[in-house]
Design a protein around this motif. Structure first.
Motif, PDB file in Angstrom:
ATOM      1  N   HIS A  89       6.531  35.173  32.066  1.00 54.61           N
ATOM      2  CA  HIS A  89       7.745  34.990  31.270  1.00 54.61           C
ATOM      3  C   HIS A  89       8.374  36.297  30.803  1.00 54.61           C
ATOM      4  O   HIS A  89       9.462  36.290  30.230  1.00 54.61           O
ATOM      5  CB  HIS A  89       7.467  34.083  30.065  1.00 54.61           C
ATOM      6  CG  HIS A  89       6.281  34.494  29.245  1.00 54.61           C
ATOM      7  ND1 HIS A  89       6.152  35.741  28.679  1.00 54.61           N
ATOM      8  CD2 HIS A  89       5.155  33.817  28.913  1.00 54.61           C
ATOM      9  CE1 HIS A  89       5.020  35.809  28.012  1.00 54.61           C
ATOM     10  NE2 HIS A  89       4.374  34.658  28.135  1.00 54.61           N
ATOM     11  N   ARG A  92      10.268  40.321  25.649  1.00 54.52           N
ATOM     12  CA  ARG A  92      11.579  40.359  25.007  1.00 54.52           C
ATOM     13  C   ARG A  92      12.041  41.806  24.826  1.00 54.52           C
ATOM     14  O   ARG A  92      11.233  42.696  24.550  1.00 54.52           O
ATOM     15  CB  ARG A  92      11.527  39.674  23.638  1.00 54.52           C
ATOM     16  CG  ARG A  92      11.148  38.204  23.675  1.00 54.52           C
ATOM     17  CD  ARG A  92      10.987  37.691  22.251  1.00 54.52           C
ATOM     18  NE  ARG A  92      10.498  36.335  22.219  1.00 54.52           N
ATOM     19  CZ  ARG A  92      11.283  35.258  22.205  1.00 54.52           C
ATOM     20  NH1 ARG A  92      12.604  35.412  22.204  1.00 54.52           N
ATOM     21  NH2 ARG A  92      10.767  34.053  22.182  1.00 54.52           N
ATOM     22  N   TYR A  93      13.336  42.005  24.899  1.00 55.41           N
ATOM     23  CA  TYR A  93      13.890  43.355  24.723  1.00 55.41           C
ATOM     24  C   TYR A  93      13.565  43.892  23.336  1.00 55.41           C
ATOM     25  O   TYR A  93      13.201  45.067  23.171  1.00 55.41           O
ATOM     26  CB  TYR A  93      15.402  43.313  24.942  1.00 55.41           C
ATOM     27  CG  TYR A  93      16.104  44.607  24.583  1.00 55.41           C
ATOM     28  CD1 TYR A  93      16.078  45.698  25.450  1.00 55.41           C
ATOM     29  CD2 TYR A  93      16.773  44.738  23.369  1.00 55.41           C
ATOM     30  CE1 TYR A  93      16.705  46.893  25.116  1.00 55.41           C
ATOM     31  CE2 TYR A  93      17.412  45.926  23.036  1.00 55.41           C
ATOM     32  CZ  TYR A  93      17.370  47.002  23.910  1.00 55.41           C
ATOM     33  OH  TYR A  93      17.986  48.174  23.586  1.00 55.41           O
ATOM     34  N   GLU A  94      13.670  43.010  22.305  1.00 52.25           N
ATOM     35  CA  GLU A  94      13.450  43.486  20.944  1.00 52.25           C
ATOM     36  C   GLU A  94      11.984  43.792  20.661  1.00 52.25           C
ATOM     37  O   GLU A  94      11.668  44.434  19.654  1.00 52.25           O
ATOM     38  CB  GLU A  94      13.967  42.456  19.929  1.00 52.25           C
ATOM     39  CG  GLU A  94      13.423  41.055  20.130  1.00 52.25           C
ATOM     40  CD  GLU A  94      14.298  40.213  21.041  1.00 52.25           C
ATOM     41  OE1 GLU A  94      14.219  38.980  20.953  1.00 52.25           O
ATOM     42  OE2 GLU A  94      15.062  40.798  21.856  1.00 52.25           O
ATOM     43  N   ASP A  95      11.059  43.337  21.531  1.00 50.33           N
ATOM     44  CA  ASP A  95       9.636  43.636  21.342  1.00 50.33           C
ATOM     45  C   ASP A  95       9.205  44.929  22.020  1.00 50.33           C
ATOM     46  O   ASP A  95       8.081  45.397  21.793  1.00 50.33           O
ATOM     47  CB  ASP A  95       8.777  42.484  21.887  1.00 50.33           C
ATOM     48  CG  ASP A  95       8.916  41.214  21.054  1.00 50.33           C
ATOM     49  OD1 ASP A  95       9.299  41.334  19.878  1.00 50.33           O
ATOM     50  OD2 ASP A  95       8.652  40.121  21.587  1.00 50.33           O
ATOM     51  N   SER A 106       1.099  39.001  20.511  1.00 51.69           N
ATOM     52  CA  SER A 106       1.779  37.708  20.359  1.00 51.69           C
ATOM     53  C   SER A 106       0.778  36.558  20.366  1.00 51.69           C
ATOM     54  O   SER A 106       1.180  35.397  20.326  1.00 51.69           O
ATOM     55  CB  SER A 106       2.785  37.519  21.500  1.00 51.69           C
ATOM     56  OG  SER A 106       2.113  37.512  22.755  1.00 51.69           O
ATOM     57  N   THR A 140      10.453  44.962  32.945  1.00 55.31           N
ATOM     58  CA  THR A 140      10.339  43.535  32.640  1.00 55.31           C
ATOM     59  C   THR A 140      11.703  42.886  32.577  1.00 55.31           C
ATOM     60  O   THR A 140      12.720  43.551  32.328  1.00 55.31           O
ATOM     61  CB  THR A 140       9.593  43.340  31.297  1.00 55.31           C
ATOM     62  OG1 THR A 140       9.363  41.951  31.088  1.00 55.31           O
ATOM     63  CG2 THR A 140      10.387  43.904  30.142  1.00 55.31           C
ATOM     64  N   THR A 142      13.229  38.792  31.313  1.00 56.09           N
ATOM     65  CA  THR A 142      12.933  37.448  30.830  1.00 56.09           C
ATOM     66  C   THR A 142      13.953  36.465  31.378  1.00 56.09           C
ATOM     67  O   THR A 142      15.001  36.851  31.897  1.00 56.09           O
ATOM     68  CB  THR A 142      12.953  37.406  29.292  1.00 56.09           C
ATOM     69  OG1 THR A 142      14.235  37.855  28.829  1.00 56.09           O
ATOM     70  CG2 THR A 142      11.866  38.290  28.710  1.00 56.09           C
ATOM     71  N   GLN A 145      18.119  36.612  31.452  1.00 51.36           N
ATOM     72  CA  GLN A 145      18.702  37.949  31.367  1.00 51.36           C
ATOM     73  C   GLN A 145      19.421  38.301  32.663  1.00 51.36           C
ATOM     74  O   GLN A 145      19.001  37.906  33.754  1.00 51.36           O
ATOM     75  CB  GLN A 145      17.620  38.993  31.099  1.00 51.36           C
ATOM     76  CG  GLN A 145      17.148  39.033  29.653  1.00 51.36           C
ATOM     77  CD  GLN A 145      16.212  40.209  29.406  1.00 51.36           C
ATOM     78  OE1 GLN A 145      15.441  40.589  30.283  1.00 51.36           O
ATOM     79  NE2 GLN A 145      16.273  40.783  28.225  1.00 51.36           N
TER      80      GLN A 145
END
Length: 744
Positions: A89, A92-95, A106, A140, A142, A145
């Motif tokens: 999966h 995330r960009y913000e992670d 996570s 990466t 997701t 995107q």
């Protein structure tokens, strides 16, 4: 008697004073708080003990991300490069800013979560540890995107902001120069032959347990995978693929469970070797709650049972998967999570030991002793097979015959040497290829995925698949499965060798048939190629209509622009009506009059995007939308034609093709004398366009060798028509060549 160090002026003792000998007791050393960088590097050396430990952590992360395909590439035993790619999966960009910080995860949020943890990772230390002892790069993307992100890490922090990039679904983590700052550790691991077998063994174990995941493991740059499994097969078939038929044939299925709370609550399933199995080393694959672990006590208990049955110095093969309530397992007792602590472990081991003993004794009525068969060697014919005849002759043979020199097969499909490329020493071209990051990413092995039984949602798809299976040419199938790629003969044909025969193969036709069959197998199960920007259907269709007009009518007559606009609009309306079906069944997503997403037909292969206009026009006009079976068949054919490996649109700049890139092409019609006078001008070429063309042609050649032919061996079921339409043409036979040379 107390000892004192001599005075500086004393010469009575030639020895220097010991550092532990003092006149007065020294004060205790001060306790200092270590710097964070020192603490992190010490911790990293404990978590990432060797390259195989890093691979284990990365693969477990991929499995936690619900991946169905995991690919591992290793260079210099993992010290130079570790590359792990998956289709999970993503991140995330913000992670991304905190991805490689210590204790970021996570998997859990409170300590109580650890009591019921089901994921393999939970501490948040692995990636952080890798950044302290190596250079880590993460790519990466997701779901949903438009593009992916690539970012590099060092010492737990990002080296730069995430950069947008093209990416295939999932995550790719690259670890370079492992232990570059730990000289002692690196010296102990200098021999690259030491750790790569450990990595291969590790991936083999994961592959046996996770049957629904495609695994591949190879040395970086090699076109042959040392481990290659296809998800969806049975566990015994997976063991046969990974460990060989000689192991699989001597295995017995075993299962045992206990639901008595007074003793232990568990369920065990697996395979154990029977008394016919002979090996010098115990192979024990143990998963507890889907976690790969070691249990010395259980291993010794099982070996004790076998020691009374097997010959001296022979060891068993064991695969066990044990499931317990999560609260009965303590997973936090080892830095690398290699060991776990079990509630009522002694009772569990006794129960399993008894089950193994009972199974082994009940199957020990006969023993089989393997003898070496002696058979004669006969050549295989061109296309028609003679397997039955050869089998009878081989069984009746009494003496091993020497293969005649004119029938010797001198190539091995697993060995790259002997191909044309091994004789070409174009250093400039090879260095240029190495600089292409997209080409480097493509070197992760072709991850093979089959969806055989899951595609039975429609009767029409079943019928098409059955037609494909029933129309297979057996002789061509043998050639395809065991051929050796030699090189490209021209822009359309490639050379391959099968036994003592040399064939020309039409690359376009073969790739088209392969793509067609793959579309049927992956029906409604496609991964996605996300376009970096939505592509307007109107512009693409108008472009295709103009190209079609030039090809059919030339420059003399032109269709009215309004008519082209109407045709394009009609096609857009048709595609809008069918966009839900195209997305659900074929992975083609269109939205608001734009093309958003294309399907992945062969993993790690991206089609020539210059052919999208032609593809959309064909999709709107060449598909029979009325009948379900014809609809699925024609859409699959249109996709196959688009994804087939055609020659690039730009002419090949090598040879005569360079004339298309000369800046003064209008002088091409002048006579030879005038051209000779203007030779200096003629030499000026569009270097930028030439570089683009060279990249396209070299990329195509790489795709043919490293994508098409490996996938063809795995998936293609050649139809009978390919034997008669010029797709496969025999051009030479070793036996006939010997006859010619003997007459010379």
């Amino acid at each position: 008697m107390e000892l004192y160090p001599p005075s500086p002026t004393s010469s009575s003792s030639p020895r220097s004073p010991s550092p532990h000998q003092h006149q007065q007791p020294s004060s205790p050393p001060r306790i200092r708080r270590l710097e964070a960088s020192v603490v992190n590097r010490i911790a990293a050396g404990e978590v990432i003990q060797r390259p195989s430990a890093a691979v284990k952590e990365l693969v477990e992360n991929s499995l936690d991300a619900a991946s169905t395909s995991v690919s591992v590439s290793v260079k210099d035993g993992g010290l130079k490069l570790l590359l792990v790619s998956d289709d999970g999966h993503g991140i995330r960009y913000e992670d991304l800013p905190i991805l490689c910080e210590r204790h970021t995860t996570s998997k859990l949020s409170t300590y109580e979560d650890l009591q019921t943890i089901k994921s393999m990772g939970f501490r948040g230390e692995a990636l952080a540890s890798m950044t302290y002892v190596g250079h880590v790069t993460v790519t990466t993307i997701t779901e949903g995107q438009l593009h992916g992100y690539r970012v590099s890490y060092r010492d737990g922090v990002m080296e730069h902001e995430p950069k947008p990039c093209a990416a295939v679904k999932g995550t790719q983590i690259m670890v370079e120069n492992l232990f570059y700052n730990m000289a002692a550790r690196r010296k102990t691991l200098q021999n690259s032959n030491d750790d790569y077998p450990k990595i291969v063994d590790l991936i083999s174990r994961f592959a046996v347990h996770h049957m629904n995941v495609n695994f591949s493991c190879r040395k970086y740059g090699s076109n042959r995978a040392d481990v290659h499994t296809v998800g969806g097969t049975s566990r015994l078939d997976t063991i046969r693929t990974v460990y060989g038929a000689s192991v699989a044939r001597d295995l017995m299925e075993i299962s045992v469970s206990d639901d008595n709370p007074a003793r232990s609550i568990f369920k065990m399933e697996g395979f154990i070797s029977n008394s016919n199995y002979v090996a010098k080393k115990t192979t024990m694959i143990l998963f507890i709650n889907d976690r790969l672990v070691d249990c010395t006590a259980l291993k010794r208990a099982v070996e004790l049972v076998y020691s009374a049955t097997l010959p001296k110095a022979s060891k068993p093969f064991i695969y066990m998967s044990i499931n317990l309530p999560p609260e009965h397992v303590d997973v936090n007792i080892h830095p690398t999570k290699r060991e776990v602590s079990l509630l009522d472990q002694d009772s569990l081991i006794d129960t399993i030991q008894s089950a193994v003993e009972s199974k082994l004794m009940s199957s020990n009525s006969t023993r089989i002793f393997q003898t070496q068969a002696v058979s004669s060697s006969l050549p295989t014919t061109q296309i028609s097979t003679r397997k039955d005849k050869e089998h009878n002759i081989a069984n009746s043979g009494t003496q091993l015959q020497k293969v005649p020199v004119n029938q010797m097969v001198r190539t091995d499909p697993r060995n790259p040497f002997g191909r044309l490329h091994s004789y070409w020493k174009d250093e400039a071209q090879s260095s240029k290829q190495e600089k292409k990051s997209d080409l480097v990413s493509m070197r992760s092995v072709v991850v093979a995925r089959r969806n055989w039984k899951e595609n039975a949602d429609f009767t029409s798809i079943d019928q098409l698949l059955r037609e494909t299976d029933s129309n297979v040419h057996p002789g061509l199938l043998d050639i395809v499965k065991d051929c050796t790629y030699i090189g490209l003969a021209d822009e359309v044909f490639a050379l391959l060798q099968y036994n003592t025969y040399l064939y020309l193969v039409n690359v376009v036709n073969v790739s088209k048939e392969l793509m067609y069959q793959q579309v049927l197998r992956r029906f409604s199960k496609f991964n996605a190629i996300q376009l970096s920007e939505p592509a307007p259907l109107r512009d693409l269709l108008l472009m295709a209509l103009k190209d079609e007009e030039l090809e059919t009518r030339g420059d003399e007559t032109e269709t009215d622009d309004d008519l082209k606009e109407k045709i394009a609009q009609m096609n857009i309306e048709l595609l809008k009506e069918k966009e839900d079906m195209l997305e659900d069944y074929f992975g083609i997503k269109m939205e608001d009059g734009c093309l958003i997403r294309l399907p992945v037909i062969l993993d790690q292969y991206i089609p020539d995007m210059d052919r999208i206009p032609e593809f959309l026009l064909s999709l709107a006009n060449d598909v029979d939308w009325d009948d379900e079976r014809e609809c699925f068949q024609t859409i699959s054919a249109v996709l196959a034609n688009f994804y087939a490996i055609h020659p690039p649109i730009l002419p090949n700049p090598s040879g005569d093709g360079i004339r298309f890139y000369k800046k003064n092409r209008e002088e091409a019609g002048l006579d030879s004398e005038i051209l000779a006078e203007k030779s200096a001008v003629e030499e000026e070429v569009d270097e930028e366009l030439v570089a683009e063309a060279e990249t396209a042609w070299s990329q195509r050649e790489w795709n043919i060798q490293h994508v098409l032919f490996p996938s063809m061996r795995l998936f293609l079921k050649p139809p009978k028509c390919l034997a008669t339409d010029g797709t496969f043409v025999q051009v030479a036979s070793l036996e006939k060549l010997y006859r010619v040379f003997e007459r010379c």
